[in-house]
Design a protein around this motif. Structure first.
Motif, mmCIF file in Angstrom:
data_model
loop_
_atom_site.group_PDB
_atom_site.id
_atom_site.type_symbol
_atom_site.label_atom_id
_atom_site.label_comp_id
_atom_site.label_asym_id
_atom_site.label_seq_id
_atom_site.Cartn_x
_atom_site.Cartn_y
_atom_site.Cartn_z
ATOM 1 N N UNK A 1 52.738 57.066 32.372
ATOM 2 C CA UNK A 1 52.653 58.521 32.167
ATOM 3 C C UNK A 1 53.459 59.285 33.228
ATOM 4 N N UNK A 2 53.827 60.499 32.899
ATOM 5 C CA UNK A 2 54.572 61.359 33.825
ATOM 6 C C UNK A 2 53.798 61.525 35.127
ATOM 7 N N UNK A 3 54.518 61.426 36.252
ATOM 8 C CA UNK A 3 53.901 61.636 37.560
ATOM 9 C C UNK A 3 52.919 60.568 37.976
ATOM 10 N N UNK A 4 53.016 59.368 37.411
ATOM 11 C CA UNK A 4 52.027 58.313 37.676
ATOM 12 C C UNK A 4 52.669 57.052 38.239
ATOM 13 N N UNK A 5 51.820 56.238 38.847
ATOM 14 C CA UNK A 5 52.185 54.889 39.275
ATOM 15 C C UNK A 5 51.198 53.944 38.612
ATOM 16 N N UNK A 6 51.721 52.888 37.971
ATOM 17 C CA UNK A 6 50.861 51.918 37.299
ATOM 18 C C UNK A 6 51.260 50.510 37.744
ATOM 19 N N UNK A 7 50.319 49.590 37.542
ATOM 20 C CA UNK A 7 50.552 48.188 37.869
ATOM 21 C C UNK A 7 50.459 47.365 36.604
ATOM 22 N N UNK A 8 51.494 46.603 36.328
ATOM 23 C CA UNK A 8 51.519 45.687 35.188
ATOM 24 C C UNK A 8 51.323 44.270 35.709
ATOM 25 N N UNK A 9 50.614 43.443 34.947
ATOM 26 C CA UNK A 9 50.444 42.041 35.325
ATOM 27 C C UNK A 9 51.278 41.154 34.425
ATOM 28 N N UNK A 10 51.952 40.205 35.042
ATOM 29 C CA UNK A 10 52.716 39.190 34.327
ATOM 30 C C UNK A 10 52.128 37.845 34.723
ATOM 31 N N UNK A 11 51.855 36.995 33.728
ATOM 32 C CA UNK A 11 51.203 35.704 33.963
ATOM 33 C C UNK A 11 52.068 34.566 33.457
ATOM 34 N N UNK A 12 51.996 33.427 34.174
ATOM 35 C CA UNK A 12 52.749 32.255 33.739
ATOM 36 C C UNK A 12 52.282 31.014 34.482
ATOM 37 N N UNK A 13 52.332 29.846 33.849
ATOM 38 C CA UNK A 13 52.186 28.595 34.604
ATOM 39 C C UNK A 13 53.531 28.295 35.265
ATOM 40 N N UNK A 14 53.504 27.514 36.336
ATOM 41 C CA UNK A 14 54.739 27.139 37.020
ATOM 42 C C UNK A 14 54.803 25.633 37.216
ATOM 43 N N UNK A 15 56.000 25.059 37.194
ATOM 44 C CA UNK A 15 56.143 23.627 37.448
ATOM 45 C C UNK A 15 56.050 23.327 38.946
ATOM 46 N N UNK A 16 55.903 22.067 39.252
ATOM 47 C CA UNK A 16 55.817 21.626 40.648
ATOM 48 C C UNK A 16 57.117 21.947 41.390
ATOM 49 N N UNK A 17 56.975 22.301 42.658
ATOM 50 C CA UNK A 17 58.138 22.578 43.499
ATOM 51 C C UNK A 17 58.113 24.002 44.022
ATOM 52 N N UNK A 18 59.161 24.359 44.729
ATOM 53 C CA UNK A 18 59.290 25.715 45.262
ATOM 54 C C UNK A 18 59.942 26.586 44.192
ATOM 55 N N UNK A 19 59.228 27.618 43.799
ATOM 56 C CA UNK A 19 59.696 28.515 42.740
ATOM 57 C C UNK A 19 59.954 29.891 43.339
ATOM 58 N N UNK A 20 61.113 30.439 43.067
ATOM 59 C CA UNK A 20 61.472 31.766 43.561
ATOM 60 C C UNK A 20 61.259 32.759 42.417
ATOM 61 N N UNK A 21 60.310 33.677 42.614
ATOM 62 C CA UNK A 21 59.925 34.615 41.556
ATOM 63 C C UNK A 21 60.478 36.014 41.821
ATOM 64 N N UNK A 22 60.914 36.652 40.734
ATOM 65 C CA UNK A 22 61.430 38.008 40.772
ATOM 66 C C UNK A 22 60.973 38.724 39.508
ATOM 67 N N UNK A 23 60.682 40.010 39.626
ATOM 68 C CA UNK A 23 60.434 40.845 38.455
ATOM 69 C C UNK A 23 61.661 41.734 38.291
#
Length: 112
Positions: free
Chosen positions: A62-84
């Motif tokens: 909405x106008x003039x607002x801040x919101x938080x969205x959630x993104x979900x996922x399983x990840x494989x073994x190892x070091x994973x570099x995440x970005x939105x």
């Protein structure tokens, strides 16, 4: 004549899931989006691992607002570099590196 417009910004992305993370868990990432405009806007968000898209959503802000969205996922073994990322003005927010282990590796780790 006044035209109301949305002004959307992807301002932050954080890992919600507590570490250590295992391959049997669903990882949760919060993406914070701000709209400093005068109209409601919609922003496409993509969760990426080492550059590969894992999950996506479109968030209404909405106008003039801040919101938080959630993104979900399983990840494989190892070091994973995440970005939105968002195709809206080519925005991105770095979540960071997440080390993902097999469940047995966590349960047999020495306690300090």
């Amino acid at each position: 004549m006044t035209i109301d417009v949305a002004n959307l910004s992807l301002t932050d992305a954080t890992l919600v899931t507590q570490e250590p993370v295992t391959t049997t868990e669903t990882v949760v990432v919060n993406a914070t989006v701000t709209n400093t405009g005068t109209a409601t806007g919609f922003i496409p968000l993509r969760l990426k691992q080492n550059g590969t898209m894992l999950n996506s959503t479109t968030q209404e802000v909405p106008a003039g607002s801040t919101v938080t969205a959630q993104l979900l996922t399983p990840l494989p073994e190892g070091t994973q570099h995440l970005t939105v990322t968002s195709s809206f003005d080519n925005q991105s927010a770095i979540v960071g590196a997440v080390v993902v282990a097999l469940p047995a590796a966590i349960t047999t780790a020495p306690v300090r």
